[in-house]
Design a protein around this motif. Structure first.
Motif, short mmCIF file in Angstrom:
data_model
loop_
_atom_site.label_atom_id
_atom_site.label_comp_id
_atom_site.label_asym_id
_atom_site.label_seq_id
_atom_site.Cartn_x
_atom_site.Cartn_y
_atom_site.Cartn_z
N ASN A 53 37.72 -6.46 23.89
CA ASN A 53 36.57 -5.65 23.49
C ASN A 53 36.65 -4.23 24.03
OD1 ASN A 53 35.35 -7.55 21.86
ND2 ASN A 53 34.08 -8.38 23.50
N LEU A 54 37.21 -4.08 25.22
CA LEU A 54 37.38 -2.74 25.76
C LEU A 54 38.35 -1.94 24.88
CD1 LEU A 54 36.69 -0.70 27.91
CD2 LEU A 54 38.47 -1.69 29.34
N GLU A 55 39.39 -2.58 24.40
CA GLU A 55 40.32 -1.90 23.51
C GLU A 55 39.64 -1.53 22.20
OE1 GLU A 55 44.90 -2.23 22.11
OE2 GLU A 55 43.75 -4.09 22.03
N ARG A 56 38.80 -2.40 21.67
CA ARG A 56 38.06 -2.08 20.44
C ARG A 56 37.18 -0.84 20.64
NH1 ARG A 56 34.83 -7.31 18.91
NH2 ARG A 56 33.88 -5.93 17.37
N ILE A 57 36.52 -0.78 21.78
CA ILE A 57 35.66 0.36 22.08
C ILE A 57 36.50 1.63 22.21
CG2 ILE A 57 34.16 1.37 23.85
CD1 ILE A 57 33.05 -1.52 24.27
N ALA A 58 37.59 1.54 22.95
CA ALA A 58 38.46 2.70 23.13
C ALA A 58 38.96 3.21 21.77
CB ALA A 58 39.63 2.36 24.04
N ARG A 59 39.41 2.31 20.93
CA ARG A 59 39.87 2.72 19.59
C ARG A 59 38.75 3.37 18.80
NH1 ARG A 59 43.75 -2.15 17.37
NH2 ARG A 59 45.38 -1.87 18.93
N GLY A 60 37.55 2.81 18.91
CA GLY A 60 36.40 3.40 18.22
C GLY A 60 36.07 4.79 18.73
N LEU A 61 36.43 5.06 19.96
CA LEU A 61 36.22 6.39 20.55
C LEU A 61 37.41 7.32 20.31
CD1 LEU A 61 34.64 5.21 23.91
CD2 LEU A 61 33.46 6.41 22.04
N GLY A 62 38.45 6.76 19.68
CA GLY A 62 39.63 7.57 19.35
C GLY A 62 40.58 7.78 20.52
N ILE A 63 40.55 6.86 21.48
CA ILE A 63 41.45 6.97 22.63
C ILE A 63 42.16 5.63 22.84
CG2 ILE A 63 40.06 8.75 23.77
CD1 ILE A 63 39.07 6.53 25.70
N THR A 64 43.17 5.67 23.69
CA THR A 64 43.89 4.45 24.07
C THR A 64 43.32 3.93 25.38
OG1 THR A 64 45.54 5.61 25.38
CG2 THR A 64 46.02 5.34 23.02
N LEU A 65 43.69 2.71 25.73
CA LEU A 65 43.30 2.18 27.04
C LEU A 65 43.92 3.01 28.16
CD1 LEU A 65 43.32 -1.70 26.65
CD2 LEU A 65 41.36 -0.19 26.99
N ASP A 66 45.13 3.49 27.95
CA ASP A 66 45.76 4.37 28.94
C ASP A 66 44.87 5.58 29.21
OD1 ASP A 66 48.01 2.82 29.31
OD2 ASP A 66 49.27 4.00 27.97
N GLU A 67 44.39 6.20 28.16
CA GLU A 67 43.53 7.37 28.31
C GLU A 67 42.20 6.99 28.96
OE1 GLU A 67 44.83 10.18 24.60
OE2 GLU A 67 43.87 8.25 24.13
N PHE A 68 41.68 5.83 28.63
CA PHE A 68 40.43 5.37 29.22
C PHE A 68 40.54 5.28 30.74
CE2 PHE A 68 37.41 2.19 30.68
CZ PHE A 68 36.24 2.57 30.05
N PHE A 69 41.65 4.71 31.21
CA PHE A 69 41.82 4.50 32.64
C PHE A 69 42.52 5.63 33.36
CE2 PHE A 69 41.32 0.02 31.28
CZ PHE A 69 40.22 -0.29 32.07
N ASP A 70 43.26 6.47 32.66
CA ASP A 70 44.06 7.51 33.30
C ASP A 70 43.30 8.81 33.53
OD1 ASP A 70 46.49 8.37 34.46
OD2 ASP A 70 46.99 9.46 32.63
#
Length: 80
Positions: A53-70
């Protein structure tokens, strides 16, 4: 860091990114086929979100999980 802290930081990070993207909870939830109430509970730290679900949210925001955490956000803390 407690489980509550990481849930709160994750939720606040999502809220920050959603606001920066000028999306309401309804808009983001609709875009990623997720209930708005679930998204709201994630943003307030009431839900322990899955990585899927975190990945779904990140994609919906136009970012990757790497960008979310980095971003440095989790290193500096939510209120820095």
């Amino acid at each position: 860091m407690t489980d509550w802290d990481i849930r709160m930081q994750t939720g606040l990070r999502i809220k920050e990114l959603r606001a920066a993207a000028d999306l309401s909870q309804d808009d983001l939830a609709y875009a990623i086929d997720m209930s708005r109430s679930y998204l709201a509970e994630v943003e307030t730290g009431k839900r322990n979100i899955s990585l899927q679900n975190l990945e779904r949210i990140a994609r919906g925001l136009g970012i990757t999980l790497d960008e979310f955490f980095d971003s440095g956000y989790f290193r500096r803390g939510a209120d820095a």
